[in-house]
Motif scaffolding. Structure first.
Motif, PDB file in Angstrom:
ATOM      1  N   THR A 188       0.836  -1.195   0.000  1.00 57.45           N
ATOM      2  CA  THR A 188       0.000   0.000   0.000  1.00 57.45           C
ATOM      3  C   THR A 188       0.870   1.244   0.000  1.00 57.45           C
ATOM      4  N   GLU A 242       0.494   4.881   1.621  1.00 58.50           N
ATOM      5  CA  GLU A 242      -0.326   5.497   2.654  1.00 58.50           C
ATOM      6  C   GLU A 242       0.165   6.905   2.970  1.00 58.50           C
ATOM      7  N   GLY A 243      -0.800   7.760   3.264  1.00 59.31           N
ATOM      8  CA  GLY A 243      -0.519   9.104   3.755  1.00 59.31           C
ATOM      9  C   GLY A 243      -1.215   9.315   5.078  1.00 59.31           C
ATOM     10  N   THR A 244      -0.475   9.753   6.086  1.00 54.05           N
ATOM     11  CA  THR A 244      -1.021   9.899   7.434  1.00 54.05           C
ATOM     12  C   THR A 244      -0.665  11.268   8.002  1.00 54.05           C
ATOM     13  N   THR A 256      -5.503   8.685   8.649  1.00 52.57           N
ATOM     14  CA  THR A 256      -4.997   8.095   7.408  1.00 52.57           C
ATOM     15  C   THR A 256      -5.852   8.640   6.277  1.00 52.57           C
ATOM     16  N   LEU A 278      -4.935   8.853   3.011  1.00 49.20           N
ATOM     17  CA  LEU A 278      -4.672   8.256   1.702  1.00 49.20           C
ATOM     18  C   LEU A 278      -4.214   6.819   1.900  1.00 49.20           C
ATOM     19  N   LYS A 279      -4.795   5.903   1.126  1.00 49.38           N
ATOM     20  CA  LYS A 279      -4.380   4.506   1.157  1.00 49.38           C
ATOM     21  C   LYS A 279      -4.676   3.887  -0.200  1.00 49.38           C
ATOM     22  N   ARG A 317      -3.875   0.726  -2.784  1.00 49.65           N
ATOM     23  CA  ARG A 317      -3.497  -0.673  -2.668  1.00 49.65           C
ATOM     24  C   ARG A 317      -3.031  -1.206  -4.022  1.00 49.65           C
ATOM     25  N   TYR A 372       4.305  10.158   4.224  1.00 50.21           N
ATOM     26  CA  TYR A 372       3.877   9.200   3.209  1.00 50.21           C
ATOM     27  C   TYR A 372       4.823   8.007   3.255  1.00 50.21           C
ATOM     28  N   ARG A 387       4.158   0.797   2.310  1.00 52.75           N
ATOM     29  CA  ARG A 387       4.071  -0.199   3.389  1.00 52.75           C
ATOM     30  C   ARG A 387       3.821  -1.587   2.791  1.00 52.75           C
ATOM     31  N   GLY A 391       8.320  -0.716   5.929  1.00 49.08           N
ATOM     32  CA  GLY A 391       7.874   0.533   5.319  1.00 49.08           C
ATOM     33  C   GLY A 391       9.046   1.357   4.818  1.00 49.08           C
ATOM     34  N   LYS A 407       9.653   5.423   3.683  1.00 47.73           N
ATOM     35  CA  LYS A 407       9.071   6.746   3.564  1.00 47.73           C
ATOM     36  C   LYS A 407       9.539   7.431   2.288  1.00 47.73           C
TER      37      LYS A 407
END
Length: 510
Positions: free
Chosen positions: A65, A67-69, A88, A90-91, A93, A175, A178, A199, A201
């Protein structure tokens, strides 16, 4: 019974020793060793996930994935402690076909399993990301734009060196690519459990377009685009006149896209307009220096923002779980003693209304409140605004939990006779926007096609055949027992009258 006990025991031993835990490695395409991987809007984040194990390990699937957190932490005002929030927003897949997995689902020792991935940095977020209450629709539009990477000391960089992005430890936007290797325990209803996770970054600086300038009115507690001051002869002496200093919001500073070296430096210019209304025949004061400073404000909250943040409510934010962190960056100091004043004369002076907005250029350079004469002086000073290379800047943005805004502080000094102790100054604070331009290779390379008059005539005034389609077996259809009706005339027969009737209108329109 004994077999089940041994199985549980070996499984527990494996979880404690970690001998069978898969080793996950994430490699990004075109990554330079030692540099931060930075991307912008519509960039492709491509890479490969490599999985290895020490012992044969059963697994269920591999989840990749993007992802943005966002994470915030705010000090509570009522009682000691902190409150925070995590989102979260943005995710994405990566789909993996079943044929890419080994059969059976066992990772064998001594082998490497590779899974490629590709993610495209989106322009906007999905609407369900911002479902909290908002004061207007513009807030939701801003909250669904992709925010930039912020607050990570390892990624606050220009791609080559680590720089300070002027963000407190209490907020962070990050971002990450992951990877999770899942295993499904025995039983149909058992949920999947992660065997291993890793993960990597990445730094995201999205493309940000220019927004309309802010409306700043008289009495604004945050910005000051116009100021009036009495110019005195000296301490405890009469005044020479009244000085008006005004400036409007300059054009935005356009940051370069990551990994785009087409532009060496970024900046803009601000113009300070000055007006001196003398009491009598006094000459305007001699100008001294201009100082410019950039005010960088990061707003963060433990609850979503319902409106655009403003420092006006900073004293009340502590109760609502909101806060602001501000840093000031010195930009330049210029000597403007050589600036020339221009003398003007008016026949009928007009007073400036106190209700008039300072958002227009006419009101910015209008007369002072005490102007009653027929002569005044004006001058303009152009101040270049260039961002220092020692800091990391991100575009202006607003998200549900974190916002970044900029303001430009301008101060100008002037000299009057018999005032040698203190040098009087006048200060302004105008809003400033930072945008991010797209990469040079992603901009449209085609120009605007101009439609000529010949193309218009060929498209709208050329004859067309509107007759019914021909029927090959016409004789096979029975003829109706009625009088013969003549077919409608062809369009070519009407073309000349149409063109004749349209010709005067076309000439008038042209």
């Amino acid at each position: 019974m004994a077999a089940s006990i041994i199985t549980r025991g070996s499984s527990s031993l494996e979880s404690l020793t970690g001998r069978s835990r898969p080793k996950v490695q994430i490699d990004l395409a075109n990554q330079t060793e030692g540099l931060v991987s930075s991307y912008t809007t519509k960039d492709h984040i491509e890479g490969t996930v490599t999985i290895r194990v020490d012992h044969d390990t059963r697994f269920e699937d591999v989840e990749i994935t993007f992802e943005g957190t966002a994470r915030t932490s705010v000090e509570r005002a009522a009682y000691p402690g902190r409150t925070g929030a995590y989102q979260t927003f943005l995710k994405l897949r990566q789909p993996i076909d079943d044929a890419a997995y080994p059969t059976p689902r066992i990772l064998e020792s001594g082998r490497s399993y590779q899974f490629p991935f590709t993610f495209v940095v989106p322009e906007r977020l999905l609407p369900h990301v911002c479902t909290h209450s908002k004061t207007n629709a513009h807030v939701e539009r801003s909250h669904t734009l992709l925010p930039p990477t912020l607050g990570d000391p390892m990624l606050a960089s220009n791609g080559k060196t680590l720089l300070d992005d002027m963000v407190p430890e209490m907020c962070q936007i990050s971002y990450m690519i992951r990877v999770v290797v899942n295993r499904k325990p025995a039983g149909e209803t058992a949920a999947r459990k992660p065997l291993a996770s890793a993960g990597k970054k990445v730094r995201i600086i999205p493309t940000v377009d220019e927004e309309p300038p802010l409306n700043v009115f008289d009495g604004d507690d945050v910005y000051c685009t116009r100021k009036e001051k009495d110019v005195k002869r000296g301490l405890m002496r009469g005044k020479l006149g009244r000085l008006v200093v005004a400036a409007s919001q300059p054009k935005p500073v356009q940051l370069t896209a990551p990994q785009d070296e087409t532009k060496e430096s970024v900046g803009t210019v601000a113009t300070i307009h000055l007006r001196f209304d003398p009491v009598g025949n006094e000459a305007p004061p001699r100008l001294g220096s201009v100082w410019s400073r950039l005010r960088v404000s990061t707003y963060y909250a433990a609850v979503p923002w319902e409106d655009y943040p403003s420092a006006l409510s900073a004293t009340m934010w502590a109760q609502a779980g909101k806060s602001v962190y501000t840093e000031t960056v010195p930009l330049s100091t210029l000597c403007v003693a050589s600036a020339q004043w221009t003398k003007h004369s008016v026949s009928s002076p007009v007073r400036r209304s106190s209700l008039e907005s300072t958002s227009s250029s006419e009101s910015l350079t209008g007369p002072s409140a005490s102007f009653s004469g027929s002569t005044y002086y004006t001058a303009s000073v152009v101040v270049p605004v260039s961002l220092p290379a020692s800091k990391a800047f991100v575009p202006t943005f607003h998200s549900c939990l974190v916002s970044r805004m900029y303001a430009l502080d301008l101060s100008i000094s002037y000299h009057t006779p018999n005032a040698n102790i203190l040098t009087p100054t006048a200060s302004l604070r105008v809003p400033l926007q930072l945008t991010c331009q797209p990469k040079a290779d992603t901009r449209p390379k085609y120009g605007v096609h101009e439609i000529t008059l010949e193309e218009v005539d060929a498209e709208f005034f050329s004859p067309r055949n509107v007759a019914p389609p021909s029927i090959t077996s016409y004789e096979a259809f029975p003829r109706a027992q009625s009088n013969h009706i003549a077919p409608p005339p062809e369009y070519t027969a009407l073309r000349a009258p149409l063109l004749a009737s349209e010709q005067p209108r076309r000439v008038a329109a042209g």
